[in-house]
Design a protein around this motif. Structure first.
Motif, PDB file in Angstrom:
ATOM      1  N   TYR A 438       0.848  -1.193   0.000  1.00 28.45           N
ATOM      2  CA  TYR A 438       0.000   0.000   0.000  1.00 28.45           C
ATOM      3  C   TYR A 438       0.886   1.246   0.000  1.00 28.45           C
ATOM      4  N   PRO A 513      -7.115   2.404   3.015  1.00 25.12           N
ATOM      5  CA  PRO A 513      -8.102   1.637   2.246  1.00 25.12           C
ATOM      6  C   PRO A 513      -9.264   1.098   3.083  1.00 25.12           C
ATOM      7  N   ASN A 626      -5.747   0.727  -2.625  1.00 28.25           N
ATOM      8  CA  ASN A 626      -4.336   0.300  -2.605  1.00 28.25           C
ATOM      9  C   ASN A 626      -3.387   1.360  -2.068  1.00 28.25           C
ATOM     10  N   ARG A 627      -3.933   2.392  -1.440  1.00 29.99           N
ATOM     11  CA  ARG A 627      -3.102   3.428  -0.852  1.00 29.99           C
ATOM     12  C   ARG A 627      -3.623   3.796   0.533  1.00 29.99           C
TER      13      ARG A 627
END
Length: 690
Positions: A438, A513, A626-627
């Motif tokens: 991430y 996320p 995804n971050r």
């Protein structure tokens, strides 16, 4: 209502969505159009032309390279818009060839002639006087030739590995070399240390700004590199390579693994070949074969192949925007320190109109204040020599507990971020690289200060990076606050980033996320319910990109319920607005102007109790799933009103730098209606804030 729902069901996937790659290419075309916009000063129009070149370089290095890789792997799956990778590449090739041809036409037919009228000239070889030719010969012998390495192409010297985006020349030769060999081809790489634009001395130009391209200087004297032989042709070329890093997330040492991968970026698979227009077919066919490319990857250009480096310090202030000085908000002028100002009220910074200085000053005060115990900060894009990094290092040397969460994998800034990590570690700071798998994209500062035997937290949250240079070019929001619940939330997110454990529960902050995506869906559902109940329902979203399918589908649902939706999207938008029965209540616009639009703001009417959030996150899959992202509420009524009026409505009223997305996916420039006054959102902000 049933008719509306039925109409919506008649749309296929292909009808509902716009291809992501084609959408970002459209954004680059909007940037290119700024080069012909008479509203921009001439040298700024040239800058837009060069920005387009850099944008296209990255587009080929990442987006086109990814599609070509999918083809190599045999991927024929369809994207939501119904296109296969092969079909997308075909459309990209058609659009990109036309765009780059237009770019050079703008350069040659508009920009360069207008510059010449201002006595700024890029002289061609046939325009040089005898005195200028003599000076160039001396310059070549003393400054250029000693660092050139001509490489003959023969069985003992195979085609060299050429660095990504480097300027090179392929030379055709006649005659024998020193060893009696018949060599008919050679490659001459131009070292990156050499300037691409060379200004002629004032005494040779009458004080006018006359320049010669390095390529012309090398071309003029290329035969000197091959004694006893004759150069019969000399042609510029440049190859663009796949520059995306393939990194195994299971590595033991992320920094070490990245260092190993960075060198491979320079020699990735070729994806594009640029050659000068005069290059004969047998030469570029030879180059295409060497780089394993087909003819669709060939771009013949009428000018320098490395146009992105066509820069020089032109002394013509009247040909640029009038410089401005970002202002310091009044809240800081009334207080002795940043800390005392923040304790009185929440403070909003709107860059570049308002100075980034208070953020640096906050850290500087913290580094030197004996009452400050700890500083924690995320760094996504920065530099080892940046003031912020130097101040953090100073704080660590002063005994503060400094923790820096550095995202090493910020694309094209990996090497710089490794250098930042080294500087901070050497100063004694704790450096962590976030969460494996991430990217840490949140923009947060947390300062812990002891006051009257109590620990007080001071927080900065932003929509943009901690990069002072970007803060002069990008529009971004920053919030300085001591709000207890928000500060506690930031503290918990830092714990999450540096430690281990279950997902933390936050009171005000939304974070990806985990909660951000679902809460956005919930906010839209509230607007849908209000619209169905006959209440006013409104959504305004300002982000850089919209690609996430669930949110797009929820916005379609909201439109069908009667929610009025305005989307201000800088670049990629995969949603199709204004489709009858599906999205007729959705309007999409893009603002492209002097500054790069970068603020991320979400507005929901919420039955009259409006919600406004600022965020580091775009509405994309990568940001939401995804971050690590931070999305923070603006609760002060004065600041909410300010963001709504200046950051949203102001942009919806822009009729000078706005583009409107059509149902068919085309972007059309906004045209002023009869009786309308010109309205430029960025100019309004300059007038109001500076």
């Amino acid at each position: 209502m049933n008719q509306v729902v039925e109409a919506a069901h008649n749309y296929t996937f292909h009808d509902r969505y716009i291809n992501r790659e084609l959408s970002i290419l459209d954004f680059h075309l909007r940037v290119l159009e700024q080069a012909v916009n008479p509203g921009h000063p001439l040298l700024d129009r040239l800058t837009f032309l060069l920005i387009f070149s850099r944008n296209m370089d990255e587009f080929f290095e990442i987006r086109v390279a990814g599609l070509m890789e999918q083809l190599t792997l045999g991927n024929e799956s369809h994207t939501p818009d119904g296109l296969t990778p092969k079909e997308v590449l075909e459309r990209i090739s058609e659009t990109a060839h036309a765009a780059i041809e237009r770019q050079y036409r703008i350069l040659n037919e508009e920009i360069l002639p207008k510059l010449r009228e201002e006595d700024i000239c890029f002289l061609k070889r046939n325009e040089l006087t005898a005195e200028q030719l003599a000076w160039i010969k001396k310059y070549f012998q003393e400054q250029v030739a000693p660092v050139l390495t001509p490489i003959s192409l023969d069985p003992a010297h195979p085609f060299p590995r050429l660095v990504n985006k480097s300027l090179n020349f392929i030379v055709t030769l006649e005659g024998k070399d020193a060893f009696g060999r018949n060599i008919d081809l050679a490659v001459v790489p131009a070292p990156r240390s050499l300037p691409r634009v060379v200004r002629l001395p004032n005494e040779l130009t009458g004080g006018k700004e006359h320049h010669v391209m390095l390529s012309a200087i090398i071309h003029e004297h290329v035969s000197d590199l091959f004694p006893g032989m004759t150069a019969t042709g000399c042609y510029q070329f440049r190859v663009t390579r796949n520059a995306d890093l393939a990194l195994n997330e299971d590595v033991e040492d992320l920094a070490k693994a990245l260092k190993g991968e960075l060198s491979s970026r320079r020699f990735g698979q070729a994806v594009r070949l640029e050659v000068t227009e005069s290059c004969p077919a047998h030469i570029y066919d030879y180059l295409l074969k060497e780089f394993q490319l087909d003819s669709s990857a060939l771009y013949k250009v009428e000018g320098p192949v490395n146009l992105a480096r066509l820069t020089s310090d032109f002394n013509r202030p009247h040909l640029r925007y009038v410089p401005f000085t970002p202002v310091i908000p009044k809240a800081f002028k009334k207080s002795e320190s940043i800390f005392s100002a923040m304790k009185k009220q929440d403070i909003l910074l709107h860059h570049p109109f308002e100075s980034f200085g208070p953020v640096i000053n906050l850290l500087r005060e913290a580094a030197r204040d004996p009452q400050v115990l700890a500083i924690k900060q995320t760094l996504y894009r920065s530099g080892a020599n940046s003031e912020i990094v130097q101040v953090l290092a100073e704080a660590a040397r002063n005994g503060k507990e400094v923790t820096a969460v550095i995202e090493l994998r910020a694309r094209f800034d990996e090497e710089s971020n490794i250098a930042v990590a080294n500087v901070l570690q050497e100063a004694g700071a704790v450096v962590v690289y976030g969460i494996v798998g991430y990217k840490t994209h949140a923009k947060m500062i947390l300062i812990v200060r002891r006051e009257n035997n109590k620990l007080i937290r001071y927080v900065h949250l932003g929509t943009g990076n901690y990069h002072a240079g970007n803060a002069r070019l990008y529009t971004d929001y920053g919030l300085l606050t001591t709000d207890k619940e928000l500060s506690e939330d930031v503290h918990r997110v830092f714990q999450e980033l540096t430690g281990m454990g279950k997902t933390v529960k936050l009171k005000k902050l939304l974070h990806a996320p985990f909660t951000l995506h679902q809460q956005l869906m919930n906010f839209i559902d509230v607007e849908i319910a209000n619209a169905k109940a006959g209440k006013v329902a409104r959504i305004i979203v300002k982000v850089n990109a919209l690609t996430e399918k669930q949110l797009m589908d929820k916005l379609y649902e909201a439109s069908q319920a009667g929610v009025q939706i305005d989307l201000i999207i800088r670049s990629i938008c995969c949603l199709r607005p204004q489709l009858p029965g599906l999205s007729e209540n959705i309007r999409v616009r893009s603002i492209v102007g002097r500054f790069l639009e970068h603020t991320r703001v979400y507005y929901f009417e919420n039955g009259g109790q409006s919600r406004i959030y600022c965020s580091s996150a775009d509405w994309m899959d990568r940001n939401l799933f995804n971050r690590v992202e931070a999305c923070f509420p603006i609760e002060d009524p004065v600041l909410k009103k300010r963001i709504y009026e200046q950051g949203l409505i102001n942009y919806l009223e822009d009729n000078q730098q706005a583009w409107i997305l059509q149902p068919n996916g085309q972007w059309l420039r906004v045209e002023m209606k009869e009786g309308e006054q010109p309205h430029t959102a960025q100019k309004v902000l300059l007038d109001q804030l500076t």
